[in-house]
Design an enzyme around this catalytic site. Structure first.
Site, PDB file in Angstrom:
ATOM      1  CG  ASN A   6      -1.760   1.229   1.352  1.00 32.40           C
ATOM      2  OD1 ASN A   6      -1.887   2.007   0.401  1.00 32.40           O
ATOM      3  ND2 ASN A   6      -2.363   1.430   2.514  1.00 32.40           N
ATOM      4  CE  LYS A   8      -0.235   3.301   4.789  1.00 32.83           C
ATOM      5  NZ  LYS A   8      -0.067   3.461   6.252  1.00 32.83           N
ATOM      6  CG  HIS A  96      -5.747   1.779   5.409  1.00 34.24           C
ATOM      7  ND1 HIS A  96      -5.256   2.734   6.293  1.00 34.24           N
ATOM      8  CD2 HIS A  96      -4.724   0.918   5.188  1.00 34.24           C
ATOM      9  CE1 HIS A  96      -4.001   2.457   6.569  1.00 34.24           C
ATOM     10  NE2 HIS A  96      -3.655   1.360   5.920  1.00 34.24           N
ATOM     11  CD  GLU A  98      -2.960   5.575   6.797  1.00 34.47           C
ATOM     12  OE1 GLU A  98      -1.880   5.299   7.355  1.00 34.47           O
ATOM     13  OE2 GLU A  98      -3.122   5.524   5.559  1.00 34.47           O
ATOM     14  CD  GLU A 168      -5.380  -1.219   8.422  1.00 30.19           C
ATOM     15  OE1 GLU A 168      -4.512  -0.606   7.796  1.00 30.19           O
ATOM     16  OE2 GLU A 168      -6.507  -0.768   8.660  1.00 30.19           O
ATOM     17  N   GLY A 174       2.534   2.913  11.204  1.00 33.48           N
ATOM     18  CA  GLY A 174       3.339   4.116  11.086  1.00 33.48           C
ATOM     19  C   GLY A 174       4.094   4.502  12.346  1.00 33.48           C
ATOM     20  CB  SER A 214       4.964  -1.673  11.706  1.00 36.57           C
ATOM     21  OG  SER A 214       4.441  -0.359  11.780  1.00 36.57           O
TER      22      SER A 214
END
Length: 260
Positions: A6, A8, A96, A98, A168, A174, A214
């Site tokens: 991904n 992003k 996702h 985010e 996730e 991140g 991660s």
């Protein structure tokens, strides 16, 4: 085993094409066994045609990072499933963390998009996961179960290759932190159990469950060795061919070990 990148909102189009070229070249020269894993990259929308062209002669599939739940309409800035399929997309990331955090997407939103993806033969990669506060409160399993149920209600699949679910842990995205392999396995087992109740054990056993918090080359083997972790949804490590391919090599090592 599926290793998905991904990207992003990173790289411009020339950089994205160069990255796709490097991934394709790296796979073609990799050690034997790499053809046993599936590889997918999900670049920004504007990259999709260039990346698809770069990967045309490779086994790497291409997906998008999101899409709208309607075929067309007055939705400035959005893209539709027919648009994605018209340029050769195979899959689309949905829900996702985010998107949930920054754009207030709900399970109902993800559900509508997942149904739309299946209607157009796109594989939805449905993302679920808990916050640090929810984990500390002992709510991780119930949160993830609720997200799976909400996102997949009424989403039809006949075979395992029509769906991917990515776990996730939001607290690990991140941050450089990663769930311990046993923690990740516990949550993947929860997801597998829900899928079995929804689609039957035979189908559920084959749905790829990806870890998306991660994953890096140094921790990929331990995570991918878990019985219910079937790959990774890779963020920052997918932006460099060396690290992305390193994770793919770890996936091959896990498969080799399981067959030994």
């Amino acid at each position: 085993m599926l290793i998905a990148g991904n990207w992003k909102m990173n790289t411009d189009v020339p950089e994205g094409r160069a990255l796709a070229d490097a991934i394709a070249d790296g796979l073609s020269s990799a050690s034997s066994g790499v053809d046993a894993i599936d590889v997918l990259v999900c670049p920004p929308y504007v990259h999709l045609p260039a990346v698809r062209d770069a990967l045309a002669d490779s086994p790497v599939a291409v997906g998008a990072q999101d899409m709208h739940a309607e075929d067309e309409g007055a939705y400035t800035g959005d893209v539709s499933a027919p648009m994605l399929t018209s340029i050769g997309c195979d899959a689309v990331i949905l829900g996702h963390s985010e998107r949930r955090e920054y754009y207030d997407e709900t399970d109902a939103d993800v559900n509508a998009k997942a149904k739309q993806a299946r209607a157009h033969d796109l594989v939805p990669i449905v993302c679920v996961g808990e916050t640090l506060g929810q984990r500390q409160a002992g709510e991780a399993a119930s949160v993830v179960r609720r997200q799976v149920e909400g996102a997949l209600a009424g989403v039809p699949i006949d075979t395992a290759d029509e769906l991917v679910v990515a776990y996730e842990p939001i607290w690990a995205i991140g941050t450089g932190e990663s769930a311990e392999p046993e923690q990740a396995q516990e949550m993947h087992a929860v997801i597998r159990e829900d899928l079995a109740a929804r689609y039957g054990a035979d189908v559920a056993s084959g749905v790829p469950l990806l870890y998306g918090g991660s994953m890096k080359p140094h921790n990929a083997y331990g995570l991918l060795s878990q019985p219910d972790i079937d790959g990774g949804l890779i963020g920052s490590a997918s932006l460099a061919a060396e690290s992305f391919l390193g994770i793919a090599e770890e996936a091959v090592a896990v498969l080799d070990e399981s067959e030994a």
